[in-house]
Design a protein around this motif. Structure first.
Motif, PDB file in Angstrom:
ATOM      1  N   GLN A  14       0.837  -1.197   0.000  1.00 25.69           N
ATOM      2  CA  GLN A  14       0.000   0.000   0.000  1.00 25.69           C
ATOM      3  C   GLN A  14       0.873   1.248   0.000  1.00 25.69           C
ATOM      4  OE1 GLN A  14      -3.447  -0.093  -0.078  1.00 25.69           O
ATOM      5  NE2 GLN A  14      -3.244  -2.332  -0.263  1.00 25.69           N
ATOM      6  N   LEU A  15       0.453   2.252  -0.772  1.00 22.83           N
ATOM      7  CA  LEU A  15       1.140   3.532  -0.719  1.00 22.83           C
ATOM      8  C   LEU A  15       0.914   4.188   0.625  1.00 22.83           C
ATOM      9  CD1 LEU A  15       0.656   5.488  -4.088  1.00 22.83           C
ATOM     10  CD2 LEU A  15       2.793   4.747  -3.052  1.00 22.83           C
ATOM     11  N   SER A  16       1.963   4.792   1.177  1.00 29.96           N
ATOM     12  CA  SER A  16       1.818   5.466   2.470  1.00 29.96           C
ATOM     13  C   SER A  16       2.128   6.959   2.301  1.00 29.96           C
ATOM     14  CB  SER A  16       2.719   4.818   3.515  1.00 29.96           C
ATOM     15  OG  SER A  16       4.097   4.904   3.142  1.00 29.96           O
ATOM     16  N   VAL A  17       3.224   7.415   2.884  1.00 29.61           N
ATOM     17  CA  VAL A  17       3.645   8.815   2.761  1.00 29.61           C
ATOM     18  C   VAL A  17       5.143   8.816   2.443  1.00 29.61           C
ATOM     19  CG1 VAL A  17       1.800   9.906   4.113  1.00 29.61           C
ATOM     20  CG2 VAL A  17       3.767   8.912   5.309  1.00 29.61           C
ATOM     21  N   TRP A  18       5.912   9.733   3.034  1.00 32.93           N
ATOM     22  CA  TRP A  18       7.338   9.824   2.741  1.00 32.93           C
ATOM     23  C   TRP A  18       8.148   9.841   4.030  1.00 32.93           C
ATOM     24  CZ3 TRP A  18       3.574  12.617   0.231  1.00 32.93           C
ATOM     25  CH2 TRP A  18       3.464  12.404  -1.151  1.00 32.93           C
ATOM     26  N   GLY A  19       9.466   9.692   3.869  1.00 31.80           N
ATOM     27  CA  GLY A  19      10.367   9.821   5.000  1.00 31.80           C
ATOM     28  C   GLY A  19      10.871  11.243   5.137  1.00 31.80           C
ATOM     29  N   ALA A  20      11.572  11.510   6.228  1.00 23.32           N
ATOM     30  CA  ALA A  20      12.139  12.845   6.437  1.00 23.32           C
ATOM     31  C   ALA A  20      13.308  13.085   5.493  1.00 23.32           C
ATOM     32  CB  ALA A  20      12.596  13.010   7.881  1.00 23.32           C
ATOM     33  N   GLN A  21      14.058  12.032   5.189  1.00 24.42           N
ATOM     34  CA  GLN A  21      15.150  12.094   4.225  1.00 24.42           C
ATOM     35  C   GLN A  21      15.071  10.863   3.329  1.00 24.42           C
ATOM     36  OE1 GLN A  21      15.946  14.279   7.718  1.00 24.42           O
ATOM     37  NE2 GLN A  21      16.127  12.069   7.674  1.00 24.42           N
ATOM     38  N   HIS A  22      15.428  11.036   2.077  1.00 23.61           N
ATOM     39  CA  HIS A  22      15.455   9.915   1.139  1.00 23.61           C
ATOM     40  C   HIS A  22      16.821   9.853   0.467  1.00 23.61           C
ATOM     41  CE1 HIS A  22      11.064   8.675   0.696  1.00 23.61           C
ATOM     42  NE2 HIS A  22      11.021   9.692   1.542  1.00 23.61           N
ATOM     43  N   HIS A  23      17.241   8.648   0.162  1.00 21.28           N
ATOM     44  CA  HIS A  23      18.519   8.443  -0.526  1.00 21.28           C
ATOM     45  C   HIS A  23      18.467   9.167  -1.865  1.00 21.28           C
ATOM     46  CE1 HIS A  23      21.963   6.489  -2.359  1.00 21.28           C
ATOM     47  NE2 HIS A  23      22.221   5.866  -1.217  1.00 21.28           N
ATOM     48  N   PRO A  24      19.487   9.974  -2.188  1.00 26.03           N
ATOM     49  CA  PRO A  24      19.417  10.755  -3.425  1.00 26.03           C
ATOM     50  C   PRO A  24      19.383   9.909  -4.689  1.00 26.03           C
ATOM     51  CG  PRO A  24      21.605  10.912  -2.443  1.00 26.03           C
ATOM     52  CD  PRO A  24      20.727  10.240  -1.431  1.00 26.03           C
ATOM     53  N   LEU A  25      19.904   8.687  -4.626  1.00 27.57           N
ATOM     54  CA  LEU A  25      19.961   7.841  -5.818  1.00 27.57           C
ATOM     55  C   LEU A  25      18.862   6.780  -5.830  1.00 27.57           C
ATOM     56  CD1 LEU A  25      23.825   7.400  -5.940  1.00 27.57           C
ATOM     57  CD2 LEU A  25      22.443   8.772  -7.498  1.00 27.57           C
ATOM     58  N   THR A  26      18.716   6.030  -4.737  1.00 29.65           N
ATOM     59  CA  THR A  26      17.747   4.934  -4.718  1.00 29.65           C
ATOM     60  C   THR A  26      16.344   5.395  -4.354  1.00 29.65           C
ATOM     61  OG1 THR A  26      18.067   4.363  -2.378  1.00 29.65           O
ATOM     62  CG2 THR A  26      19.603   3.403  -3.978  1.00 29.65           C
ATOM     63  N   GLY A  27      16.231   6.520  -3.643  1.00 30.72           N
ATOM     64  CA  GLY A  27      14.926   7.056  -3.271  1.00 30.72           C
ATOM     65  C   GLY A  27      14.355   6.514  -1.982  1.00 30.72           C
ATOM     66  N   GLY A  28      15.001   5.549  -1.349  1.00 29.67           N
ATOM     67  CA  GLY A  28      14.466   4.987  -0.114  1.00 29.67           C
ATOM     68  C   GLY A  28      14.697   5.886   1.081  1.00 29.67           C
ATOM     69  N   PRO A  29      13.850   5.802   2.119  1.00 25.22           N
ATOM     70  CA  PRO A  29      14.059   6.604   3.333  1.00 25.22           C
ATOM     71  C   PRO A  29      15.385   6.272   3.996  1.00 25.22           C
ATOM     72  CG  PRO A  29      11.845   5.677   3.292  1.00 25.22           C
ATOM     73  CD  PRO A  29      12.605   5.011   2.182  1.00 25.22           C
ATOM     74  N   VAL A  30      16.068   7.302   4.493  1.00 20.16           N
ATOM     75  CA  VAL A  30      17.358   7.125   5.159  1.00 20.16           C
ATOM     76  C   VAL A  30      17.384   7.961   6.437  1.00 20.16           C
ATOM     77  CG1 VAL A  30      18.664   6.583   3.068  1.00 20.16           C
ATOM     78  CG2 VAL A  30      18.397   8.972   3.767  1.00 20.16           C
ATOM     79  N   ALA A  31      18.381   7.687   7.269  1.00 17.09           N
ATOM     80  CA  ALA A  31      18.543   8.420   8.524  1.00 17.09           C
ATOM     81  C   ALA A  31      19.319   9.702   8.298  1.00 17.09           C
ATOM     82  CB  ALA A  31      19.269   7.539   9.547  1.00 17.09           C
TER      83      ALA A  31
END
Length: 383
Positions: free
Chosen positions: A237-254
């Protein structure tokens, strides 16, 4: 609070906000377009540093005066406009937490924090450009020319700062580490997208050249495409977004240790509302809005409000009719999560150190405004 607790609290504030060291650019082979982007960023940073070194000569650099905001809430006089203009970096941006009420002196740093010169964090650069645009009609003619040039340079910097995939780092030229992540935190991406939309459409930015307006419009839509491509999927299911995302892969990061990879409520809601207000009919936006609204409703905490006692301890208190959201949610379970300065994760805010309970907005209600606007939109368009 005891003397010891006060000492430990202030000591913690003085310690660095350690991040999780990362170099995104060494993790994957970079296509030519990204290599060119990084080279342009590095060249711009070197140009900024060289310009400051030339200005400094053999003198010692002077510190910029720190201020939690900028010392101003708007530009109302020519003197204030000139002071703000003096803090624009050669690259075209502004720094955060820097007092801009008095003109920058030759040899004075452009900002109070070296990793944010210039930056988009804490509303920097977008705020100064909007202030200047607002003051422009009231400025004397010679100053109008300076303001026009400053706004052109500032919007050009924002457009150049955009990653090839449409995202934006926290600062540009890039500073490395978590600053290079695509940054939604503290509404950095929201502020930049709003600015680009205004530059393309708002009469306040009528002084911009037509080609700059068109470039801003194109950059805005690239950012929308980034949002649609990187809205997080959880259990199909689609949710929302993270505070930061990896600039290349797009996944949420710390980012910092008390900002682990997670889903965020407020920043996601602000971006959903921006798309609702500007491009609700753009392909893919309707599905994004519906999924985001559904997720926010699923994760709201009803009948509660935040409560902070005299010592700063944070908890939730009964408040019939109120809704509130945790700032962060676990990527898998969707449950509220809270992170301490050492990176440890808790499901109960009361387990955080007092310094972190006092020093961060762990509960927020920003999402309510989007949900009300979305319901109104659906009512109007379903009639």
């Amino acid at each position: 609070m005891s003397a010891l607790m006060r000492y430990l609290y202030w000591l913690a504030l003085l310690l660095p906000f350690h991040s999780i060291a990362v170099d995104y650019w060494q993790e994957h082979p970079l296509p030519a377009q990204w290599q060119q982007y990084l080279a342009a960023s590095q060249q711009l940073l070197q140009q900024d540093e060289a310009a400051f070194a030339t200005e400094l000569g053999n003198s010692s650099a002077q510190l910029a005066v720190k201020h939690s905001e900028f010392g101003l809430t708007a530009i109302t006089t020519a003197a204030e406009a000139e002071a703000v203009l003096s803090f624009q970096t050669p690259s075209g941006g502004w720094s955060k937490r820097t007092d801009m009420r008095m003109p920058r002196k030759p040899g004075q740093h452009y900002g109070s924090e070296p990793d944010y010169v210039p930056t988009f964090d804490n509303n920097a650069t977008s705020t100064q450009l909007q202030w200047l645009a607002d003051y422009y009609p009231h400025a004397p003619e010679p100053l109008r020319q300076q303001i026009t040039l400053a706004i052109e340079r500032g919007i050009a910097l924002v457009i150049d700062a955009q990653y090839p995939n449409g995202g934006f780092a926290q600062s540009y030229p890039l500073r490395g580490d978590y600053h290079d992540a695509v940054t939604l935190n503290d509404n950095a991406l929201y502020q930049l997208m709003q600015l680009l939309w205004q530059a393309a459409h708002d009469k306040r930015f009528a002084m911009l050249a037509d080609n700059r307006k068109q470039a801003a419009k194109a950059a805005f839509y690239r950012a929308v495409d980034w949002l649609l491509a990187n809205q997080v999927w959880v259990s199909g299911q689609l949710s929302v977004w993270g505070a930061q995302h990896h600039p290349l892969t797009g996944g949420p990061v710390a980012a910092r240790k008390f900002e682990q990879a997670s889903l965020v409520s407020s920043e996601s809601a602000k971006l959903l509302q921006l798309m609702l207000q500007t491009v609700p009919d753009y392909p893919g936006v309707a599905a994004s809005l519906a999924a985001g609204a559904h997720w926010l409703r699923q994760h709201q905490i009803s009948g509660k409000t935040r409560y902070r006692d005299a010592q700063g301890y944070l908890s939730l208190a009964d408040s019939p009719g109120s809704v509130i959201w945790s700032r962060f949610y676990d990527l898998q379970s969707g449950e509220p999560v809270f992170f301490d300065r050492d990176g440890k994760t808790y499901s109960d805010v009361s387990r955080l150190s007092l310094e972190r309970q006092r020093g961060y907005g762990w509960y927020q209600s920003v999402a309510e405004e989007f949900l009300l606007a979305y319901d109104e939109y659906l009512t109007i368009h379903n009639e």
